[in-house]
Design a protein around this motif. Sequence first.
Motif, PDB file in Angstrom:
ATOM      1  N   TYR A  65       0.835  -1.192   0.000  1.00 47.22           N
ATOM      2  CA  TYR A  65       0.000   0.000   0.000  1.00 47.22           C
ATOM      3  C   TYR A  65       0.876   1.251   0.000  1.00 47.22           C
ATOM      4  CZ  TYR A  65      -3.515  -3.389   1.492  1.00 47.22           C
ATOM      5  OH  TYR A  65      -4.329  -4.475   1.582  1.00 47.22           O
ATOM      6  N   ASP A  66       0.343   2.334  -0.517  1.00 50.74           N
ATOM      7  CA  ASP A  66       1.069   3.602  -0.524  1.00 50.74           C
ATOM      8  C   ASP A  66       0.851   4.307   0.807  1.00 50.74           C
ATOM      9  OD1 ASP A  66       0.122   4.141  -3.954  1.00 50.74           O
ATOM     10  OD2 ASP A  66       1.952   3.248  -3.118  1.00 50.74           O
ATOM     11  N   GLY A  67       1.868   4.319   1.643  1.00 49.43           N
ATOM     12  CA  GLY A  67       1.763   4.994   2.941  1.00 49.43           C
ATOM     13  C   GLY A  67       1.189   4.079   4.001  1.00 49.43           C
ATOM     14  N   LEU A  68       1.855   4.001   5.127  1.00 55.64           N
ATOM     15  CA  LEU A  68       1.357   3.162   6.219  1.00 55.64           C
ATOM     16  C   LEU A  68       0.283   3.847   7.033  1.00 55.64           C
ATOM     17  CD1 LEU A  68       4.671   1.553   7.494  1.00 55.64           C
ATOM     18  CD2 LEU A  68       2.747   0.384   6.467  1.00 55.64           C
ATOM     19  N   GLY A  69       0.304   5.167   7.084  1.00 54.56           N
ATOM     20  CA  GLY A  69      -0.688   5.862   7.889  1.00 54.56           C
ATOM     21  C   GLY A  69      -0.384   5.746   9.369  1.00 54.56           C
ATOM     22  N   HIS A  70      -1.340   6.195  10.202  1.00 58.36           N
ATOM     23  CA  HIS A  70      -1.147   6.202  11.641  1.00 58.36           C
ATOM     24  C   HIS A  70      -1.119   4.780  12.198  1.00 58.36           C
ATOM     25  CE1 HIS A  70      -1.373  10.457  11.776  1.00 58.36           C
ATOM     26  NE2 HIS A  70      -2.620  10.519  11.401  1.00 58.36           N
ATOM     27  N   GLY A  71      -0.260   4.577  13.162  1.00 58.82           N
ATOM     28  CA  GLY A  71      -0.141   3.291  13.825  1.00 58.82           C
ATOM     29  C   GLY A  71       0.604   3.456  15.131  1.00 58.82           C
ATOM     30  N   GLN A  72       1.012   2.360  15.722  1.00 61.91           N
ATOM     31  CA  GLN A  72       1.696   2.374  17.007  1.00 61.91           C
ATOM     32  C   GLN A  72       2.992   1.584  16.912  1.00 61.91           C
ATOM     33  OE1 GLN A  72       0.668   3.654  20.292  1.00 61.91           O
ATOM     34  NE2 GLN A  72       2.749   3.074  20.843  1.00 61.91           N
ATOM     35  N   PHE A  73       4.107   2.218  17.250  1.00 64.74           N
ATOM     36  CA  PHE A  73       5.379   1.524  17.378  1.00 64.74           C
ATOM     37  C   PHE A  73       5.597   1.138  18.829  1.00 64.74           C
ATOM     38  CE2 PHE A  73       6.257   3.496  13.298  1.00 64.74           C
ATOM     39  CZ  PHE A  73       7.057   2.555  12.654  1.00 64.74           C
ATOM     40  N   LEU A  74       6.122  -0.060  19.043  1.00 68.46           N
ATOM     41  CA  LEU A  74       6.449  -0.555  20.371  1.00 68.46           C
ATOM     42  C   LEU A  74       7.918  -0.965  20.390  1.00 68.46           C
ATOM     43  CD1 LEU A  74       3.368  -2.927  20.853  1.00 68.46           C
ATOM     44  CD2 LEU A  74       3.531  -0.530  21.545  1.00 68.46           C
ATOM     45  N   PHE A  75       8.568  -0.801  21.533  1.00 68.61           N
ATOM     46  CA  PHE A  75       9.987  -1.129  21.658  1.00 68.61           C
ATOM     47  C   PHE A  75      10.178  -1.896  22.958  1.00 68.61           C
ATOM     48  CE2 PHE A  75      14.456   0.461  22.677  1.00 68.61           C
ATOM     49  CZ  PHE A  75      15.065  -0.463  21.837  1.00 68.61           C
ATOM     50  N   GLY A  76      10.849  -3.073  22.867  1.00 65.67           N
ATOM     51  CA  GLY A  76      11.011  -3.878  24.070  1.00 65.67           C
ATOM     52  C   GLY A  76      12.211  -4.797  24.003  1.00 65.67           C
ATOM     53  N   TYR A  77      12.496  -5.436  25.146  1.00 64.08           N
ATOM     54  CA  TYR A  77      13.644  -6.331  25.281  1.00 64.08           C
ATOM     55  C   TYR A  77      13.161  -7.697  25.739  1.00 64.08           C
ATOM     56  CZ  TYR A  77      18.025  -8.305  27.102  1.00 64.08           C
ATOM     57  OH  TYR A  77      19.096  -9.112  27.350  1.00 64.08           O
ATOM     58  N   GLU A  78      13.618  -8.743  25.021  1.00 65.77           N
ATOM     59  CA  GLU A  78      13.263 -10.115  25.364  1.00 65.77           C
ATOM     60  C   GLU A  78      14.450 -10.739  26.092  1.00 65.77           C
ATOM     61  OE1 GLU A  78      12.469 -13.520  26.190  1.00 65.77           O
ATOM     62  OE2 GLU A  78      13.725 -13.774  24.408  1.00 65.77           O
ATOM     63  N   PRO A  79      14.362 -10.973  27.420  1.00 66.19           N
ATOM     64  CA  PRO A  79      15.535 -11.387  28.199  1.00 66.19           C
ATOM     65  C   PRO A  79      16.017 -12.807  27.925  1.00 66.19           C
ATOM     66  CG  PRO A  79      13.557 -11.356  29.571  1.00 66.19           C
ATOM     67  CD  PRO A  79      13.175 -10.764  28.257  1.00 66.19           C
ATOM     68  N   LYS A  80      15.160 -13.724  27.527  1.00 60.13           N
ATOM     69  CA  LYS A  80      15.595 -15.105  27.310  1.00 60.13           C
ATOM     70  C   LYS A  80      16.535 -15.206  26.112  1.00 60.13           C
ATOM     71  CE  LYS A  80      11.553 -17.248  29.443  1.00 60.13           C
ATOM     72  NZ  LYS A  80      10.398 -18.163  29.271  1.00 60.13           N
ATOM     73  N   ASP A  81      16.161 -14.590  25.008  1.00 62.71           N
ATOM     74  CA  ASP A  81      17.017 -14.597  23.821  1.00 62.71           C
ATOM     75  C   ASP A  81      17.951 -13.384  23.773  1.00 62.71           C
ATOM     76  OD1 ASP A  81      15.848 -16.927  22.976  1.00 62.71           O
ATOM     77  OD2 ASP A  81      14.347 -15.923  21.726  1.00 62.71           O
ATOM     78  N   GLU A  82      17.775 -12.473  24.743  1.00 62.49           N
ATOM     79  CA  GLU A  82      18.607 -11.267  24.832  1.00 62.49           C
ATOM     80  C   GLU A  82      18.572 -10.478  23.525  1.00 62.49           C
ATOM     81  OE1 GLU A  82      22.480 -12.569  26.030  1.00 62.49           O
ATOM     82  OE2 GLU A  82      21.877 -12.877  28.114  1.00 62.49           O
ATOM     83  N   VAL A  83      17.383 -10.127  23.104  1.00 60.02           N
ATOM     84  CA  VAL A  83      17.227  -9.415  21.838  1.00 60.02           C
ATOM     85  C   VAL A  83      16.223  -8.274  22.021  1.00 60.02           C
ATOM     86  CG1 VAL A  83      15.421 -11.008  21.054  1.00 60.02           C
ATOM     87  CG2 VAL A  83      16.667  -9.661  19.373  1.00 60.02           C
ATOM     88  N   TYR A  84      16.515  -7.149  21.370  1.00 56.65           N
ATOM     89  CA  TYR A  84      15.601  -6.005  21.339  1.00 56.65           C
ATOM     90  C   TYR A  84      14.751  -6.102  20.076  1.00 56.65           C
ATOM     91  CZ  TYR A  84      18.477  -3.865  24.989  1.00 56.65           C
ATOM     92  OH  TYR A  84      19.151  -3.599  26.162  1.00 56.65           O
ATOM     93  N   LYS A  85      13.481  -5.751  20.217  1.00 55.28           N
ATOM     94  CA  LYS A  85      12.577  -5.818  19.069  1.00 55.28           C
ATOM     95  C   LYS A  85      11.745  -4.542  18.976  1.00 55.28           C
ATOM     96  CE  LYS A  85      12.050 -10.881  19.014  1.00 55.28           C
ATOM     97  NZ  LYS A  85      11.101 -12.006  18.934  1.00 55.28           N
TER      98      LYS A  85
END
Length: 373
Positions: free
Chosen positions: A140-160
């Motif tokens: 699609y042309d343009g994603l428009g409004h949405g929500q970004f989330l940022f977090g850390y997964e401690p078991k795999d030690e990865v940020y997503k």
Amino acid sequence: MEYSMSIPEEILFDIFSWLPVKSLMRFRCISQYFNSLVCEPYFVDIHQCHSRIRTKLLVRQWDLVGKRNFYYTIEQNASHRRVHIEDYFDGLTNVIDLKGYFVECVNGLFCFWSCISQVVVICNPSTRQVRFLPCIKHEYDGLGHGQFLFGYEPKDEVYKVVFVKRDEHDISAARCWIFSLGIDESWKEIDRAPCCFYYGQECVCIKGVIYVSSGNSQEQNIIAFDLKGESFRIIALWKDALPYYFNLIEMEGKLGIVENNTMINGETINLWMLGNIGWERHVIIGFPMEGCPIVHCLSQTYGGKINIIFIAKVNQSCDDTLSYLLCCYDFSRKSWTRREIINGGWIQHIYRWVETLFPLKHICIDADSTSRV
């Protein structure tokens, strides 16, 4: 000439693990050993564990005169000392204008994002590293409004980083993309996303789960995203919960919600904690300032005790100078401490911030962007 060590490596390792990041960056120039030590993953983890003992409060404030954001920290053991760190963000402000950007902070890393321009930036102010994530590829042309989330997964030690938005062709459905830092080279789309997302909502990451408030003026829910399983679930609130009048915080590894609408003339404040059998109500007694609206709050563990930090707006003078009161509530002792009056511009947010050596060099960089190390 290569530095010759006279101190055992294990002792150097222990000493260095307690040093601030700024000092460690300087030591990297002394020898190959120090340079490799600072980049060693095990050392990075140990250093961050020690840094959590020195957790700081980071304030993001809007300068009414200069019309820009500036950042400063307030240390727990020196409540009247302000350390401005806006220099750390020069790598961002020289490239893009962050006035309209949302900000999330997890374990010392910052995620700046704009739902309109679809620019996502990861920044480590401790090491002054900046990375731009690639654009999301879609039909699609343009994603428009949405929500970004940022977090850390401690078991795999990865940020997503997670992006959720409503489907352009089906308002009852939502689409979701995920980007794992240091692993993915492009965004991947997953299914099973709830459709009740609104951008810019309150969120907090606890033990690998991102909790975000969502809903509308008639109904409010909490959406939980499990970073390990990459799946959503909806959590209903307690009976008679009022929408748009609470802050999400972490309490002893559990989700806590502060009802800031109950703070009127020094009355009690309701704190709800999500337990195994549902919501548990706790009462915070007697806010120390009458008639002062709560702007934001967060929790912080310091010296083995849980503190809830409140920022309250005291007044606004005729010259548009704002005054804020920073109050600390000792959850165990049930007592209050006034810590500092913050004068100046409009406070937009307050974060828990720890110094981290987490490297951003392995994060994929958009071909059309630049980075500063």
